[in-house]
Design an enzyme around this catalytic site. Structure first.
Site, short mmCIF file in Angstrom:
data_model
loop_
_atom_site.label_atom_id
_atom_site.label_comp_id
_atom_site.label_asym_id
_atom_site.label_seq_id
_atom_site.Cartn_x
_atom_site.Cartn_y
_atom_site.Cartn_z
N TRP A 1 -2.64 -1.79 4.15
CA TRP A 1 -3.07 -0.38 4.18
C TRP A 1 -3.38 0.07 2.75
O TRP A 1 -2.68 -0.28 1.81
CB TRP A 1 -1.95 0.48 4.78
CG TRP A 1 -2.27 1.94 4.85
CD1 TRP A 1 -3.44 2.51 5.27
CD2 TRP A 1 -1.42 3.03 4.50
NE1 TRP A 1 -3.37 3.88 5.21
CE2 TRP A 1 -2.13 4.23 4.74
CE3 TRP A 1 -0.11 3.11 4.02
CZ2 TRP A 1 -1.59 5.49 4.50
CZ3 TRP A 1 0.43 4.37 3.78
CH2 TRP A 1 -0.30 5.54 4.03
N ASP B 1 -0.80 -8.13 7.91
CA ASP B 1 -0.97 -6.95 8.77
C ASP B 1 -2.17 -6.13 8.31
O ASP B 1 -2.26 -5.74 7.14
CB ASP B 1 0.30 -6.09 8.69
CG ASP B 1 0.22 -4.86 9.58
OD1 ASP B 1 0.66 -4.94 10.74
OD2 ASP B 1 -0.30 -3.82 9.11
N TYR C 1 -8.31 0.53 8.54
CA TYR C 1 -8.17 0.21 7.12
C TYR C 1 -9.51 -0.17 6.50
O TYR C 1 -9.64 -0.23 5.28
CB TYR C 1 -7.18 -0.94 6.90
CG TYR C 1 -5.77 -0.69 7.34
CD1 TYR C 1 -5.32 0.57 7.75
CD2 TYR C 1 -4.85 -1.73 7.36
CE1 TYR C 1 -4.02 0.77 8.17
CE2 TYR C 1 -3.53 -1.54 7.77
CZ TYR C 1 -3.13 -0.29 8.19
OH TYR C 1 -1.84 -0.09 8.61
N LYS D 1 -4.88 -3.55 14.68
CA LYS D 1 -4.50 -2.40 15.50
C LYS D 1 -5.71 -1.67 16.08
O LYS D 1 -6.79 -1.66 15.48
CB LYS D 1 -3.67 -1.41 14.67
CG LYS D 1 -2.51 -2.05 13.92
CD LYS D 1 -1.75 -1.04 13.07
CE LYS D 1 -0.79 -1.73 12.13
NZ LYS D 1 -1.47 -2.33 10.96
N HIS E 1 -2.32 1.96 17.58
CA HIS E 1 -1.96 2.45 16.25
C HIS E 1 -1.16 3.76 16.27
O HIS E 1 -0.18 3.90 15.53
CB HIS E 1 -3.23 2.63 15.41
CG HIS E 1 -3.01 2.49 13.95
ND1 HIS E 1 -3.97 2.02 13.08
CD2 HIS E 1 -1.93 2.76 13.17
CE1 HIS E 1 -3.49 2.00 11.85
NE2 HIS E 1 -2.27 2.46 11.88
N ASN F 1 4.00 3.70 15.59
CA ASN F 1 4.28 5.14 15.50
C ASN F 1 4.70 5.75 16.84
O ASN F 1 4.60 6.97 17.04
CB ASN F 1 3.05 5.90 14.96
CG ASN F 1 2.67 5.45 13.57
OD1 ASN F 1 3.43 5.64 12.62
ND2 ASN F 1 1.50 4.84 13.43
N SER G 1 5.22 1.10 5.01
CA SER G 1 5.59 1.93 3.85
C SER G 1 7.07 1.77 3.52
O SER G 1 7.80 2.75 3.39
CB SER G 1 5.25 3.41 4.10
OG SER G 1 3.86 3.60 4.18
N PRO G 2 7.55 0.52 3.36
CA PRO G 2 8.96 0.33 3.05
C PRO G 2 9.36 0.90 1.69
O PRO G 2 10.55 1.08 1.43
CB PRO G 2 9.12 -1.20 3.07
CG PRO G 2 7.75 -1.72 2.78
CD PRO G 2 6.81 -0.75 3.43
N ARG H 1 3.84 -8.87 -8.32
CA ARG H 1 4.64 -8.11 -7.35
C ARG H 1 4.50 -8.69 -5.95
O ARG H 1 5.45 -8.67 -5.17
CB ARG H 1 4.23 -6.64 -7.38
CG ARG H 1 4.66 -5.94 -8.65
CD ARG H 1 4.21 -4.51 -8.68
NE ARG H 1 4.55 -3.87 -9.95
CZ ARG H 1 3.97 -2.76 -10.42
NH1 ARG H 1 3.03 -2.17 -9.69
NH2 ARG H 1 4.33 -2.25 -11.57
N ILE H 2 3.31 -9.17 -5.63
CA ILE H 2 3.12 -9.83 -4.33
C ILE H 2 4.11 -10.97 -4.21
O ILE H 2 4.78 -11.13 -3.18
CB ILE H 2 1.66 -10.34 -4.20
CG1 ILE H 2 0.69 -9.16 -4.06
CG2 ILE H 2 1.52 -11.30 -3.01
CD1 ILE H 2 -0.77 -9.55 -4.10
N GLU I 1 6.97 -11.44 -6.00
CA GLU I 1 8.35 -10.93 -6.02
C GLU I 1 8.78 -10.41 -4.65
O GLU I 1 9.94 -10.60 -4.24
CB GLU I 1 8.49 -9.80 -7.05
CG GLU I 1 8.51 -10.27 -8.49
CD GLU I 1 8.50 -9.10 -9.46
OE1 GLU I 1 8.63 -9.35 -10.66
OE2 GLU I 1 8.35 -7.94 -9.02
N ASN I 2 7.87 -9.75 -3.97
CA ASN I 2 8.23 -9.08 -2.72
C ASN I 2 8.58 -10.02 -1.58
O ASN I 2 9.12 -9.56 -0.57
CB ASN I 2 7.10 -8.13 -2.28
CG ASN I 2 6.99 -6.92 -3.17
OD1 ASN I 2 7.90 -6.61 -3.94
ND2 ASN I 2 5.87 -6.21 -3.09
#
Length: 282
Positions: A24, A47, A52, A77, A110, A148, A196-197, A244-245, A247-248
């Site tokens: 997203w 995802d 998007y 979605k 969605h 949702n 959106s964690p 960061r990709i 690390e996550n």
């Protein structure tokens, strides 16, 4: 590391990686490279969504990653304007075409109650679901789910569904834990995915998380993702930064203590909250 340590088993018996790569707010131009980077960093769960506007880039990233399709778990979605039986069938075909795939592993409705269908959302969700069930039988979708959805939306869908959703993807992080929705889904054996964690970045402003991160010699992002996993949730972190990709997804080599988990549980409301799906204006 054993596969069961990094995957969940869905209600239909299929496995899904415990961490997914979210796209997203990733542009079409960025998507190809970041998805390729993510897969090469170890992600096997990608995802996306038609709204998007990056499915073509995501598909190219998958194609150019060097990893066989059968080793990947791909989600997309159905958007709010593509409701009804025939529109759902058409929307799925368009998504598959843009992605360059013969099938997706997971297809989600969605949003449950789009603004332009507020008076007919129950009927239209039922029609879309029927089309999705048929697409499963045709091999174009491996699993179906929702996004949702609150308990009353799922209960309504259940009235006509032949196949229950195996996933509910919702906005979820320490600041908005949606405990009622999570409890209902667990009761129904529906896996909860957390989009959106990081609360679109706001979670990094919560000072309490820094102490936990320092103790474990991990990033705040890794702490939040690990918290989700230890709650049997499936987080969908998003980044366009290669470091960061990487690390996550490095969240399987440590464990938060019970005290850590309790402290994070107390952060409700510290960094924003989700939108009410019955009141969204789209």
């Amino acid at each position: 590391m054993k596969k069961q340590d990094t995957t969940y088993t869905l209600a239909n018996g299929k496995t899904i990686p415990k961490v997914g790569f979210g796209t997203w707010q990733t542009s079409e131009e960025e998507a190809e490279e970041v998805v390729k980077t993510a897969i090469q960093a170890g992600y096997r769960h990608i995802d996306t969504a038609s709204i998007y506007h990056n499915e073509e880039g995501v598909g190219l990233g998958i194609k150019n990653s060097g990893v066989p399709r059968e080793e990947l778990f791909i989600t997309t979605k159905l958007w709010n304007t593509d409701r009804s039986y025939m529109e759902t069938k058409r929307a799925l075909e368009n998504s598959l075409s843009r992605l360059g795939l013969d099938y997706v592993d997971l297809y989600l409705i969605h949003w449950p109650n789009p603004a332009e269908h507020r008076d007919s959302w129950k009927e239209l969700n039922a029609e879309s679901w029927k089309a999705m069930e048929e697409a499963m039988e045709e091999g174009k979708i491996r699993s179906i789910g929702v996004s949702n959805f609150m308990p009353h939306h799922i209960k309504e869908l259940e009235k006509t569904a032949k196949v229950m959703p195996v996933v509910n993807q919702i906005y979820l992080n320490p600041s908005d834990q949606q405990k009622d929705v999570v409890a209902y889904c667990k009761e129904k054996n529906i896996l909860v995915e957390a989009y959106s964690p990081f609360g679109t970045g706001d979670i990094f402003k919560v000072g309490e998380l820094e102490g936990i991160a320092n103790y474990h010699k991990k990033t705040v992002a890794q702490i939040v993702l690990r918290w989700a996993i230890q709650k049997d949730l499936l987080p969908l972190p998003k980044s366009v930064t290669p470091s960061r990709i990487k690390e996550n997804i490095e969240v399987f080599d440590f464990e938060l203590t019970e005290k850590d988990m309790m402290l994070i549980d107390q952060l409700q409301g510290k960094a924003g909250h989700s939108r009410n799906p019955d009141e969204v204006d789209f």
